[in-house]
Design a protein around this motif. Structure first.
Motif, PDB file in Angstrom:
ATOM      1  N   THR A 176       0.834  -1.201   0.000  1.00 23.27           N
ATOM      2  CA  THR A 176       0.000   0.000   0.000  1.00 23.27           C
ATOM      3  C   THR A 176       0.871   1.254   0.000  1.00 23.27           C
ATOM      4  O   THR A 176       0.492   2.279  -0.565  1.00 23.27           O
ATOM      5  N   TYR A 177       2.017   1.158   0.590  1.00 25.01           N
ATOM      6  CA  TYR A 177       2.939   2.289   0.704  1.00 25.01           C
ATOM      7  C   TYR A 177       3.302   2.856  -0.669  1.00 25.01           C
ATOM      8  O   TYR A 177       3.536   4.058  -0.824  1.00 25.01           O
ATOM      9  N   VAL A 178       3.330   1.994  -1.702  1.00 21.08           N
ATOM     10  CA  VAL A 178       3.691   2.439  -3.041  1.00 21.08           C
ATOM     11  C   VAL A 178       2.539   3.238  -3.670  1.00 21.08           C
ATOM     12  O   VAL A 178       2.764   4.120  -4.496  1.00 21.08           O
ATOM     13  N   ASN A 179       1.324   2.951  -3.261  1.00 19.78           N
ATOM     14  CA  ASN A 179       0.162   3.628  -3.819  1.00 19.78           C
ATOM     15  C   ASN A 179      -0.238   4.870  -3.037  1.00 19.78           C
ATOM     16  O   ASN A 179      -1.261   5.478  -3.322  1.00 19.78           O
ATOM     17  N   ILE A 180       0.553   5.215  -2.055  1.00 19.96           N
ATOM     18  CA  ILE A 180       0.209   6.351  -1.210  1.00 19.96           C
ATOM     19  C   ILE A 180       0.296   7.643  -2.010  1.00 19.96           C
ATOM     20  O   ILE A 180       1.255   7.891  -2.736  1.00 19.96           O
ATOM     21  N   THR A 181      -0.725   8.468  -1.865  1.00 20.77           N
ATOM     22  CA  THR A 181      -0.735   9.800  -2.487  1.00 20.77           C
ATOM     23  C   THR A 181      -0.512  10.851  -1.421  1.00 20.77           C
ATOM     24  O   THR A 181      -0.484  10.553  -0.224  1.00 20.77           O
ATOM     25  N   ASP A 182      -0.332  12.063  -1.873  1.00 21.64           N
ATOM     26  CA  ASP A 182      -0.040  13.138  -0.924  1.00 21.64           C
ATOM     27  C   ASP A 182      -1.158  13.328   0.092  1.00 21.64           C
ATOM     28  O   ASP A 182      -0.926  13.760   1.219  1.00 21.64           O
ATOM     29  N   ASP A 183      -2.385  13.012  -0.322  1.00 19.25           N
ATOM     30  CA  ASP A 183      -3.508  13.204   0.591  1.00 19.25           C
ATOM     31  C   ASP A 183      -3.897  11.912   1.323  1.00 19.25           C
ATOM     32  O   ASP A 183      -5.010  11.795   1.837  1.00 19.25           O
ATOM     33  N   PHE A 184      -2.965  10.933   1.350  1.00 20.09           N
ATOM     34  CA  PHE A 184      -3.264   9.651   2.001  1.00 20.09           C
ATOM     35  C   PHE A 184      -3.463   9.880   3.500  1.00 20.09           C
ATOM     36  O   PHE A 184      -2.672  10.553   4.153  1.00 20.09           O
ATOM     37  N   ASP A 185      -4.511   9.286   4.023  1.00 22.07           N
ATOM     38  CA  ASP A 185      -4.844   9.454   5.440  1.00 22.07           C
ATOM     39  C   ASP A 185      -4.330   8.236   6.219  1.00 22.07           C
ATOM     40  O   ASP A 185      -4.922   7.173   6.214  1.00 22.07           O
ATOM     41  N   TYR A 186      -3.174   8.413   6.886  1.00 24.26           N
ATOM     42  CA  TYR A 186      -2.586   7.322   7.664  1.00 24.26           C
ATOM     43  C   TYR A 186      -3.508   6.881   8.799  1.00 24.26           C
ATOM     44  O   TYR A 186      -3.512   5.718   9.199  1.00 24.26           O
ATOM     45  N   ASP A 187      -4.265   7.807   9.329  1.00 25.77           N
ATOM     46  CA  ASP A 187      -5.092   7.493  10.498  1.00 25.77           C
ATOM     47  C   ASP A 187      -6.231   6.545  10.158  1.00 25.77           C
ATOM     48  O   ASP A 187      -6.686   5.787  11.008  1.00 25.77           O
ATOM     49  N   THR A 188      -6.702   6.620   8.919  1.00 24.31           N
ATOM     50  CA  THR A 188      -7.848   5.781   8.555  1.00 24.31           C
ATOM     51  C   THR A 188      -7.431   4.439   7.980  1.00 24.31           C
ATOM     52  O   THR A 188      -8.243   3.526   7.897  1.00 24.31           O
ATOM     53  N   TYR A 189      -6.147   4.314   7.567  1.00 23.41           N
ATOM     54  CA  TYR A 189      -5.704   3.050   6.996  1.00 23.41           C
ATOM     55  C   TYR A 189      -5.499   2.042   8.117  1.00 23.41           C
ATOM     56  O   TYR A 189      -4.886   2.326   9.143  1.00 23.41           O
ATOM     57  N   ASN A 190      -5.997   0.850   7.879  1.00 23.64           N
ATOM     58  CA  ASN A 190      -5.925  -0.175   8.913  1.00 23.64           C
ATOM     59  C   ASN A 190      -5.132  -1.378   8.402  1.00 23.64           C
ATOM     60  O   ASN A 190      -5.447  -1.934   7.353  1.00 23.64           O
ATOM     61  N   PHE A 191      -4.101  -1.732   9.121  1.00 20.99           N
ATOM     62  CA  PHE A 191      -3.331  -2.952   8.834  1.00 20.99           C
ATOM     63  C   PHE A 191      -3.073  -3.653  10.149  1.00 20.99           C
ATOM     64  O   PHE A 191      -2.430  -3.106  11.052  1.00 20.99           O
ATOM     65  N   ASP A 192      -3.605  -4.849  10.269  1.00 24.90           N
ATOM     66  CA  ASP A 192      -3.467  -5.631  11.502  1.00 24.90           C
ATOM     67  C   ASP A 192      -2.150  -6.412  11.459  1.00 24.90           C
ATOM     68  O   ASP A 192      -2.091  -7.537  10.959  1.00 24.90           O
ATOM     69  N   TRP A 193      -1.087  -5.818  11.983  1.00 25.35           N
ATOM     70  CA  TRP A 193       0.232  -6.462  11.881  1.00 25.35           C
ATOM     71  C   TRP A 193       0.321  -7.732  12.718  1.00 25.35           C
ATOM     72  O   TRP A 193       1.075  -8.661  12.375  1.00 25.35           O
TER      73      TRP A 193
END
Length: 842
Positions: free
Chosen positions: A208-225
């Motif tokens: 997902t990190y490769v598809n990140i845009t300038d307006d990507f919202d880190y707070d809303t992205y969920n990844f259960d590590w």
């Protein structure tokens, strides 16, 4: 003759007869003379007759004495001639194919111009490299690698041979080999097999990190590590972020315990070379621990390559190579995935890839620092004796406190992780009673790791786990990807053009690594149990007796410690060749039950084996320790497993060039010293801490321990004085202490056992071309030849980081300390191989 058999001095004369009617016709006689003259008196024994008879008797005695003397002289002469004949009679020479082969190998290795009393390694191995040129695929080459290469050749040929009636797992191993060899199918499939595994893990095809845009919202992205690392462990048997194992209880070797800490199995897949991974938590010693020649992952566990570079410019250069490699790897998957945003052009993609690889490398660097703080001395008492145990709730409470103290947000981790892991097993954990062993350094790592991740964006954590997983799988796909790995490896290590191992041997090695028991069918000998194994058992029995005798003579051990040592020697178990059940019908199928392999799914085949192994490991948690094999029968090595008080000697170690050498002197000098090495490990500076049951408990008296430690300083000083002129560096005598003690003890025990063996069997035959050498000299020559090899400068650097001394010093050090070696080769006092001071423990 009977007339001479009377007793006394006189003998009856001739008989005189008279007729019965004879009468006297003469007047009476007046005296005795007259009577005698007239014949009236019969002489009982005349003086003349008496003299004549005495003379004849003496003559007969003289004749008899002369004959006896002559006979005695004849006996003496015959005896002298017999002894002289025996002495000058040509000695019996062994002409079996085993003796001829051993004689040829020794003759080609030995440097007769060298003085054995000055440098015995040069004497025994000076010409070895000329007859055994180092293949370009190896940085070092010796008898062990030579044998292992031949084993893989045998395995390769066996797996390609059309044989019917094989057990199912052996047939499956043939399918695995075929899938590995089918490079056309692998190239045609491309990275699709990896993508299928990513889908199995619920990972994105491109981070997902490769598809990140300038307006990507880190707070809303969920990844259960946490869920991600659970799946990686259960599907691939691979540790990421968290390390987990089922491990023998240090204080009670009969049961298993849960162990957690830093990642341990970071690459479960086979290497492109023939080296085994080393699990530092396992208290186990090998006879010859080799350094991995090449690994698909550039970062070996707990080893940061740039730490070996002192120059900052070189550090940055290497970091740049790594970043470029990971950018290429991610780009390949990004282009193949078809999931890139439509508005991303190639320039923008390259910038994103550079940022992604840089951030991955940075995160790796940060986590490495946490793991580096966790590095412990695996031979320190605190590493095993003082391992605390915790409930899962106690671990969570501790890590939560550390996370909150570092301004992070605590989340439930450890119970959820264990539940996820054991969901694939038949075991249900009792979280109150099933406590977890976590060393203090491991607990520190786990807490700091949780604190670190609490402040890392989920997309970056996903990137880190994604790259770690893809990296270990991608090398087992296309030819282009393999070349990309190899090219970067060459740049990092400045090796120039690296010659890869032939594909057929790579695949044989991979199948052996994953299905070692199945491929051992290629070398399993049904006559082993009746011929080879009894011989080795006799040798082991003699070796143990030899050690017991040496212990009995040790003045630095008190009687109670000696008694405990005898008991440990008696209870020491041995696993020889291959398991006793190996050739029983149905047992191999039972061993590999549940595995699913096909001849055209290479990566899936390996993953299937991983899943079987992790499930078996989890299911054994409730079982008692059944003292299983420490390795496969096809591995060229030998092991002492401390917590099982067990020695494992694989089948290939019972073959040439380690055994079956024709003469007992050669067998004891080679395999005998190997066995003695492993036996001695039970009582070296680390092995002495495990009692007869394999429990890590004090069983030596304090006085004996103190004496032992004082005596080991001699070894530390001796081996620290050894210098590698190619590098201008000395050996670390402290790091190599345990192995050096084992080497020295192994030689002394093997020699004592060999002498005892000769007393039972009598003198052995001579070796062709070596008729001038005694059996003891051949014993030492065989031991020296065991360590013949050739190394590059790069390999020697790796040797300095190993717990074993470089091979030439393994031969030199043990023989310097052996007085019988000096006597056998008539070394003058004070010569390099006959020093005035010797280091001896056993």
């Amino acid at each position: 003759m009977h007339a001479w058999s009377g007793e006394g001095g006189d003998i009856m004369g001739p008989t005189v007869t008279r007729t019965g009617s004879a009468k006297a016709s003469t007047p009476p006689l007046k005296n005795g003379n007259d009577l005698r003259e007239s014949g009236y008196l019969i002489a009982v024994g005349s003086r003349t007759a008496r003299f004549r008879r005495k003379h004849k008797n003496k003559m007969l005695l003289i004749v008899l004495l002369f004959l006896l003397l002559l006979l005695l002289c004849l006996v003496i002469v015959m005896t002298v001639l017999y002894v002289k004949q025996k002495r000058h009679k040509p000695a019996r020479v062994c002409e079996t194919k085993e003796c001829l082969r051993s004689a040829a190998n020794l003759a080609l290795s030995i440097d007769r111009t060298a003085d054995p009393c000055h440098d015995f390694y040069q004497y025994s191995c000076g010409n070895w490299a000329e007859d055994h040129p180092r293949p370009d695929t190896y940085r070092s080459y010796d008898w062990f690698r030579d044998k292992q290469s031949k084993v893989y050749t045998v395995v390769r040929d066996f797996l390609t041979r059309n044989i019917s009636g094989l057990p199912k797992p052996v047939a499956q191993a043939k399918d695995m080999f075929a899938a590995c060899m089918d490079t056309d199918t692998l190239d045609k499939l491309g990275i699709k097999p990896v993508q299928e595994i990513l889908e199995l893990l619920d990972f994105p095809l491109v981070p997902t990190y490769v598809n990140i845009t300038d307006d990507f919202d880190y707070d809303t992205y969920n990844f259960d590590w946490i869920e991600a690392v659970i799946k990686v462990k259960t599907k691939l048997r691979m540790d990421v972020l968290i390390g987990f194992e089922i491990f023998t209880d240090p204080r009670n070797s009969s049961v298993y315990r849960l162990v957690m800490g830093s990642p341990e199995t970071t690459n479960p897949f086979p290497s492109m070379h023939n080296e085994k991974k080393r699990h530092v938590r396992t208290p186990q010693k090998s006879f010859k621990l080799s350094t991995r020649e090449f690994d698909e992952t550039f970062f070996s566990p707990h080893v940061k390559v740039s730490d070996n570079k002192k120059d900052d410019d070189d550090d940055e250069k290497m970091a740049q190579i790594y970043r470029l490699f990971y950018a290429e790897l991610i780009k390949l998957f990004a282009l193949e995935s078809g999931n890139l945003k439509d508005n991303v052009n190639e320039t923008e993609l390259d910038l994103k890839l550079v940022k992604a690889s840089t951030d991955y490398y940075s995160m790796y660097d940060d986590l490495y620092e946490l793991e580096a703080d966790n590095d412990t001395d695996t031979e320190s008492e605190s590493a095993y004796l003082n391992i605390p145990e915790y409930t899962v709730d106690e671990i969570q409470a501790h890590t939560d406190a550390v996370v909150e103290n570092n301004n992070g947000t605590a989340v439930p981790i450890w119970k959820r992780y264990l539940e996820g892991i054991f969901n694939i097993s038949d075991v249900t954990l009792d979280y109150e009673n099933d406590k977890i062993l976590v060393s203090n350094p491991d607990l520190k790592y786990m807490s700091l790791m949780a604190a670190f991740l609490s402040k890392v964006p989920p997309a970056k954590i996903e990137l880190y786990i994604w790259v770690k997983v893809v990296e270990v799988m991608a090398a087992h796909t296309t030819s282009d990807l393999k070349q990309m790995f190899l090219r970067s490896y060459e740049e990092i290590h400045s090796t120039g053009k690296t010659v890869p191992v032939p594909r057929s041997l790579q695949c044989a090695s991979a199948v052996n690594d994953l299905m070692g028991m199945a491929v051992s069918y290629a070398i399993a000998d049904p006559y082993f149990f009746n011929v080879t194994k009894p011989k080795v058992q006799i040798m082991l029995h003699e070796m143990k007796n030899a050690l017991a005798h040496l212990v009995g003579k040790a003045k630095w051990m008190d009687d109670d410690t000696k008694l405990a040592t005898y008991q440990k020697i008696i209870q020491m178990k041995t696993l020889i060749g291959f398991p006793d059940w190996y050739l029983e019908d149905g047992r191999l199928e039972e061993y590999y039950q549940g595995i699913d392999l096909k001849p055209d799914t290479h990566l899936k085949n390996m993953v299937s084996v991983m899943q079987l192994k992790i499930k078996k490991a989890l299911n054994k948690f409730r079982e008692g320790n059944n003292y299983t094999w420490a390795t496969d029968p096809t591995e060229v090595n030998a092991y002492h497993t401390f917590q099982e008080n067990t020695i494992t000697v694989p089948m290939v170690m019972l073959q040439h060039p380690f055994f079956d050498l024709g003469l007992d002197s050669l067998n004891y000098g080679s395999l005998g010293t190997v066995l003695g090495h492993e036996i001695t490990h039970g009582f070296d500076n680390f092995g002495r801490k495990f009692d007869k049951n394999g429990n890590f408990l004090p069983w030596w008296s304090n006085e004996t321990v103190e004496s032992f430690i004082n005596m080991t300083q001699c070894f530390v000083d001796q081996y620290s004085s050894f210098r590698l002129p190619e590098l201008g560096e000395h050996i670390d005598g402290k790091k190599t202490l345990g192995e050096n003690i084992a080497d020295n003890g192994g030689v002394r025990e093997a020699l004592a056992a060999f002498k005892h063996h000769l007393r039972k069997t009598g003198p052995e035959e001579k070796l062709p071309g070596f008729e001038h050498m005694t059996s003891e000299q051949l014993f030492f020559l065989s031991y020296g030849n065991l360590w013949c090899g050739i190394s590059t400068k790069e390999s020697l650097k790796a040797d300095l980081d190993d717990e074993h001394s470089p091979q030439q010093f393994r031969a030199k050090g043990a023989l310097q300390n052996n007085e019988e070696f000096a006597r056998a080769f008539h070394c003058p006092p004070g010569s390099p191989m006959n020093p005035h001071t010797r280091c001896i423990i056993f």
